[in-house]
Design a protein around this motif. Structure first.
Motif, PDB file in Angstrom:
ATOM      1  N   ARG A 183       0.828  -1.200   0.000  1.00 41.29           N
ATOM      2  CA  ARG A 183       0.000   0.000   0.000  1.00 41.29           C
ATOM      3  C   ARG A 183       0.865   1.253   0.000  1.00 41.29           C
ATOM      4  O   ARG A 183       0.577   2.233  -0.699  1.00 41.29           O
ATOM      5  CB  ARG A 183      -0.911  -0.013   1.233  1.00 41.29           C
ATOM      6  N   PHE A 184       1.952   1.224   0.753  1.00 36.40           N
ATOM      7  CA  PHE A 184       2.909   2.331   0.782  1.00 36.40           C
ATOM      8  C   PHE A 184       3.500   2.554  -0.610  1.00 36.40           C
ATOM      9  O   PHE A 184       3.633   3.696  -1.065  1.00 36.40           O
ATOM     10  CB  PHE A 184       4.004   2.026   1.793  1.00 36.40           C
ATOM     11  N   ALA A 185       3.833   1.454  -1.303  1.00 34.95           N
ATOM     12  CA  ALA A 185       4.399   1.563  -2.647  1.00 34.95           C
ATOM     13  C   ALA A 185       3.425   2.221  -3.612  1.00 34.95           C
ATOM     14  O   ALA A 185       3.838   2.929  -4.543  1.00 34.95           O
ATOM     15  CB  ALA A 185       4.783   0.175  -3.161  1.00 34.95           C
ATOM     16  N   ALA A 186       2.134   2.016  -3.380  1.00 35.96           N
ATOM     17  CA  ALA A 186       1.126   2.543  -4.299  1.00 35.96           C
ATOM     18  C   ALA A 186       0.888   4.034  -4.120  1.00 35.96           C
ATOM     19  O   ALA A 186       0.472   4.712  -5.075  1.00 35.96           O
ATOM     20  CB  ALA A 186      -0.187   1.773  -4.117  1.00 35.96           C
ATOM     21  N   VAL A 187       1.119   4.555  -2.933  1.00 32.51           N
ATOM     22  CA  VAL A 187       0.731   5.945  -2.658  1.00 32.51           C
ATOM     23  C   VAL A 187       1.912   6.872  -2.387  1.00 32.51           C
ATOM     24  O   VAL A 187       1.763   8.099  -2.479  1.00 32.51           O
ATOM     25  CB  VAL A 187      -0.248   6.006  -1.460  1.00 32.51           C
ATOM     26  N   ALA A 188       3.070   6.341  -2.048  1.00 30.18           N
ATOM     27  CA  ALA A 188       4.201   7.184  -1.640  1.00 30.18           C
ATOM     28  C   ALA A 188       4.997   7.664  -2.845  1.00 30.18           C
ATOM     29  O   ALA A 188       5.232   6.910  -3.795  1.00 30.18           O
ATOM     30  CB  ALA A 188       5.113   6.424  -0.687  1.00 30.18           C
ATOM     31  N   SER A 189       5.419   8.916  -2.793  1.00 31.84           N
ATOM     32  CA  SER A 189       6.300   9.459  -3.827  1.00 31.84           C
ATOM     33  C   SER A 189       7.732   9.014  -3.550  1.00 31.84           C
ATOM     34  O   SER A 189       8.063   8.533  -2.465  1.00 31.84           O
ATOM     35  CB  SER A 189       6.228  10.977  -3.828  1.00 31.84           C
ATOM     36  N   ARG A 190       8.597   9.214  -4.543  1.00 29.77           N
ATOM     37  CA  ARG A 190      10.007   8.849  -4.353  1.00 29.77           C
ATOM     38  C   ARG A 190      10.639   9.680  -3.243  1.00 29.77           C
ATOM     39  O   ARG A 190      11.487   9.181  -2.494  1.00 29.77           O
ATOM     40  CB  ARG A 190      10.770   9.026  -5.668  1.00 29.77           C
ATOM     41  N   ARG A 191      10.233  10.921  -3.115  1.00 28.43           N
ATOM     42  CA  ARG A 191      10.771  11.766  -2.054  1.00 28.43           C
ATOM     43  C   ARG A 191      10.399  11.216  -0.686  1.00 28.43           C
ATOM     44  O   ARG A 191      11.228  11.206   0.235  1.00 28.43           O
ATOM     45  CB  ARG A 191      10.241  13.193  -2.212  1.00 28.43           C
ATOM     46  N   VAL A 192       9.161  10.757  -0.549  1.00 27.48           N
ATOM     47  CA  VAL A 192       8.731  10.171   0.726  1.00 27.48           C
ATOM     48  C   VAL A 192       9.531   8.903   1.014  1.00 27.48           C
ATOM     49  O   VAL A 192       9.934   8.652   2.161  1.00 27.48           O
ATOM     50  CB  VAL A 192       7.223   9.877   0.694  1.00 27.48           C
ATOM     51  N   MET A 193       9.781   8.092  -0.003  1.00 30.68           N
ATOM     52  CA  MET A 193      10.548   6.860   0.198  1.00 30.68           C
ATOM     53  C   MET A 193      11.967   7.163   0.664  1.00 30.68           C
ATOM     54  O   MET A 193      12.487   6.495   1.571  1.00 30.68           O
ATOM     55  CB  MET A 193      10.578   6.043  -1.099  1.00 30.68           C
ATOM     56  N   VAL A 194      12.578   8.159   0.043  1.00 33.93           N
ATOM     57  CA  VAL A 194      13.924   8.549   0.484  1.00 33.93           C
ATOM     58  C   VAL A 194      13.888   9.018   1.931  1.00 33.93           C
ATOM     59  O   VAL A 194      14.774   8.676   2.733  1.00 33.93           O
ATOM     60  CB  VAL A 194      14.489   9.651  -0.437  1.00 33.93           C
ATOM     61  N   THR A 195      12.868   9.776   2.298  1.00 34.89           N
ATOM     62  CA  THR A 195      12.735  10.258   3.672  1.00 34.89           C
ATOM     63  C   THR A 195      12.599   9.092   4.649  1.00 34.89           C
ATOM     64  O   THR A 195      13.225   9.086   5.716  1.00 34.89           O
ATOM     65  CB  THR A 195      11.513  11.183   3.801  1.00 34.89           C
ATOM     66  N   GLY A 242      16.235  -1.891   3.172  1.00 34.50           N
ATOM     67  CA  GLY A 242      16.344  -2.639   1.922  1.00 34.50           C
ATOM     68  C   GLY A 242      15.014  -2.779   1.216  1.00 34.50           C
ATOM     69  O   GLY A 242      14.927  -2.667  -0.017  1.00 34.50           O
ATOM     70  N   ALA A 243      13.936  -3.007   1.992  1.00 33.25           N
ATOM     71  CA  ALA A 243      12.610  -3.160   1.396  1.00 33.25           C
ATOM     72  C   ALA A 243      12.159  -1.872   0.713  1.00 33.25           C
ATOM     73  O   ALA A 243      11.692  -1.886  -0.433  1.00 33.25           O
ATOM     74  CB  ALA A 243      11.612  -3.585   2.469  1.00 33.25           C
ATOM     75  N   VAL A 244      12.290  -0.745   1.415  1.00 31.70           N
ATOM     76  CA  VAL A 244      11.861   0.534   0.837  1.00 31.70           C
ATOM     77  C   VAL A 244      12.773   0.931  -0.321  1.00 31.70           C
ATOM     78  O   VAL A 244      12.325   1.521  -1.315  1.00 31.70           O
ATOM     79  CB  VAL A 244      11.824   1.625   1.928  1.00 31.70           C
ATOM     80  N   LEU A 245      14.058   0.597  -0.221  1.00 35.03           N
ATOM     81  CA  LEU A 245      14.981   0.880  -1.321  1.00 35.03           C
ATOM     82  C   LEU A 245      14.532   0.169  -2.593  1.00 35.03           C
ATOM     83  O   LEU A 245      14.597   0.740  -3.695  1.00 35.03           O
ATOM     84  CB  LEU A 245      16.395   0.433  -0.936  1.00 35.03           C
ATOM     85  N   CYS A 246      14.065  -1.052  -2.469  1.00 36.28           N
ATOM     86  CA  CYS A 246      13.564  -1.790  -3.625  1.00 36.28           C
ATOM     87  C   CYS A 246      12.370  -1.064  -4.252  1.00 36.28           C
ATOM     88  O   CYS A 246      12.268  -0.960  -5.481  1.00 36.28           O
ATOM     89  CB  CYS A 246      13.180  -3.207  -3.213  1.00 36.28           C
ATOM     90  N   LEU A 247      11.470  -0.550  -3.418  1.00 33.46           N
ATOM     91  CA  LEU A 247      10.334   0.216  -3.941  1.00 33.46           C
ATOM     92  C   LEU A 247      10.818   1.459  -4.692  1.00 33.46           C
ATOM     93  O   LEU A 247      10.290   1.806  -5.744  1.00 33.46           O
ATOM     94  CB  LEU A 247       9.410   0.634  -2.802  1.00 33.46           C
ATOM     95  N   LEU A 248      11.816   2.107  -4.136  1.00 31.45           N
ATOM     96  CA  LEU A 248      12.338   3.335  -4.731  1.00 31.45           C
ATOM     97  C   LEU A 248      12.909   3.086  -6.125  1.00 31.45           C
ATOM     98  O   LEU A 248      12.830   3.955  -7.005  1.00 31.45           O
ATOM     99  CB  LEU A 248      13.414   3.922  -3.814  1.00 31.45           C
ATOM    100  N   LEU A 249      13.465   1.901  -6.330  1.00 35.40           N
ATOM    101  CA  LEU A 249      14.152   1.595  -7.589  1.00 35.40           C
ATOM    102  C   LEU A 249      13.295   0.795  -8.558  1.00 35.40           C
ATOM    103  O   LEU A 249      13.816   0.269  -9.552  1.00 35.40           O
ATOM    104  CB  LEU A 249      15.436   0.812  -7.294  1.00 35.40           C
TER     105      LEU A 249
END
Length: 420
Positions: A183-195, A242-249
């Motif tokens: 759900r986070f992957a669907a709604v979060a921007s790349r900036r939010v993921m980096v944060t 690592g999990a959020v990094l995968c979403l970012l990329l």
């Protein structure tokens, strides 16, 4: 390979292999090996500037475990996020947990039995009953249930499998947290993921910087710290980084045509630069320790060589995250190409076995060295090279004949409806 095994492998490999992330596992495992063999490196090479250079890098080898934690979160998200969340049920979660158990438990248990046999052999060959005292049945039960790292305790039996217990903790959180991650992957921007990645790093960095030198993020006030303190911060923080990094990329990792400007990024030698920067930072911190605060009871020097790893080495963590990201998205990078070669892929697949068995092989190698009176200089260097080779050979045997057959056997026990 049987048709059943081929079907299983086809089910597992939904996502394309990122070869460099398999190969880097071999380097991470060997980095840990160098940490545990660094005293012998000093005795073999003798004191001098080059030896100090090597030891500064080897002393930071415990960070190879942190590299594993980040990799684990990245690869599990890359491999399982879509398949687990497309039709998530409690059976999906149970299936995931079973498959992770199939991956880590059989080999962990087998190597523990090897340690037990080694303790018995040492007790009878040396006449020293203290070896039998190391084979504590109660502690063995905690190791076999993968709970040994969840409670404050000493490093006993196979001292490195605390990290397997920590990984088990992370797997359980992923099994229940994967839906929120999707759900986070669907709604979060790349900036939010980096944060979020930065926020997950902060506790690890703050705790690491506050600890004494050479504590390897497991000790505080000379006591082992696990669930009560450092371990959950370390493993869960790095795993979910690592999990959020995968979403970012994701856009770099997909098989769809590359977005504008992405192709140019993927052709740059970013992974090589990140690796070089990581080494440079570790050396600068080691040679100019900003806060020399050695844990009580630790011997700082061995034959005139500083053996202490500064706690400030943790500041390399962002560069390790960057290294994994660059290896994943820059397949043409020289380091990525090297790590994706056949020898590194094979070593990467056997890296878990190497990590688990290397303390036992080091112990056997040192026993052989003492009996052959190869305790310094070229004879010890030759024995060290033989020990490293024996560790990799043992790892391949364990991977080929214990780890992989056991994983496939346990996987067959799952109904097809819960294979993830």
């Amino acid at each position: 390979m049987s048709r059943a095994d081929a079907a299983i492998e086809a089910t597992v490999r939904r996502a394309p292999l990122i070869g460099a992330l398999t190969g880097i596992r071999a380097l991470a495992a060997f980095w840990v090996f160098l940490r545990h063999f660094r005293t012998e490196i000093v005795d073999a090479l003798g004191p001098g500037p080059f030896t100090q250079f090597v030891i500064h890098l080897a002393s930071a080898g415990y960070l190879g475990v942190d590299l594993f934690f980040i990799l684990s979160g990245f690869i599990l998200t890359y491999t399982h996020l879509t398949t687990m969340t497309s039709a998530y049920t409690w059976r999906t979660a149970v299936g995931f947990i079973w498959l992770r158990l199939a991956r880590v438990w059989p080999l962990t248990a087998f190597v523990l039995m090897l340690f037990g046999a080694y303790f018995i052999f040492q007790a009878f060959s040396s006449g020293d009953p203290s070896f039998l005292a190391q084979a504590d049945p109660g502690r063995l039960l905690l190791h076999l249930t993968l709970l040994n790292g969840w409670f404050p305790s000493t490093l006993d039996w196979n001292g490195v499998d605390w990290s397997v217990s920590a990984e088990w903790m992370a797997y359980l959180t992923f099994a229940v947290g994967v839906v929120a991650l999707a759900r986070f992957a669907a709604v979060a921007s790349r900036r939010v993921m980096v944060t979020v990645i930065v926020l997950l790093m902060l506790p690890v960095l703050v705790v690491g910087l506050s600890m004494q030198d050479d504590t390897i993020f497991l000790f505080a006030n000379d006591s082992y710290v696990t669930a009560a303190g450092v371990l959950p911060i370390r493993v869960l923080g790095e795993f979910w980084i690592g999990a959020v990094l995968c979403l970012l990329l994701r856009r770099y990792l997909s098989e769809t045509p590359e977005p504008q400007n992405v192709g140019g990024v993927r052709r740059m030698p970013l992974a090589t630069l990140a690796a070089a920067a990581s080494v440079a930072v570790l050396l600068v911190v080691a040679y100019h320790d900003p806060l020399h605060n050695i844990r009580a009871g630790q011997e700082e020097f061995h034959n005139g060589i500083d053996m202490i790893a500064p706690a400030e080495s943790i500041i390399v963590l962002p560069l390790l995250v960057l290294l994994i990201a660059c290896l994943a998205i820059c397949p043409r990078d020289p380091l990525s190409r090297l790590l994706a070669t056949r020898p590194f892929l094979l070593a990467g697949r056997a890296s878990f076995a190497f990590y688990l068995v290397h303390p036992l092989i080091i112990g056997a190698g040192l026993l052989a060295a003492s009996r052959l009176h190869a305790d310094s200089g070229p004879p010890l260097l030759a024995m060290g090279l033989a020990t490293a080779a024996a560790a990799w050979l043992s790892a391949w045997i364990l991977w080929r004949f214990i780890e992989e057959p056991s994983r496939k056997l346990l996987r067959r026990m799952l109904p097809p409806s819960v294979v993830v």
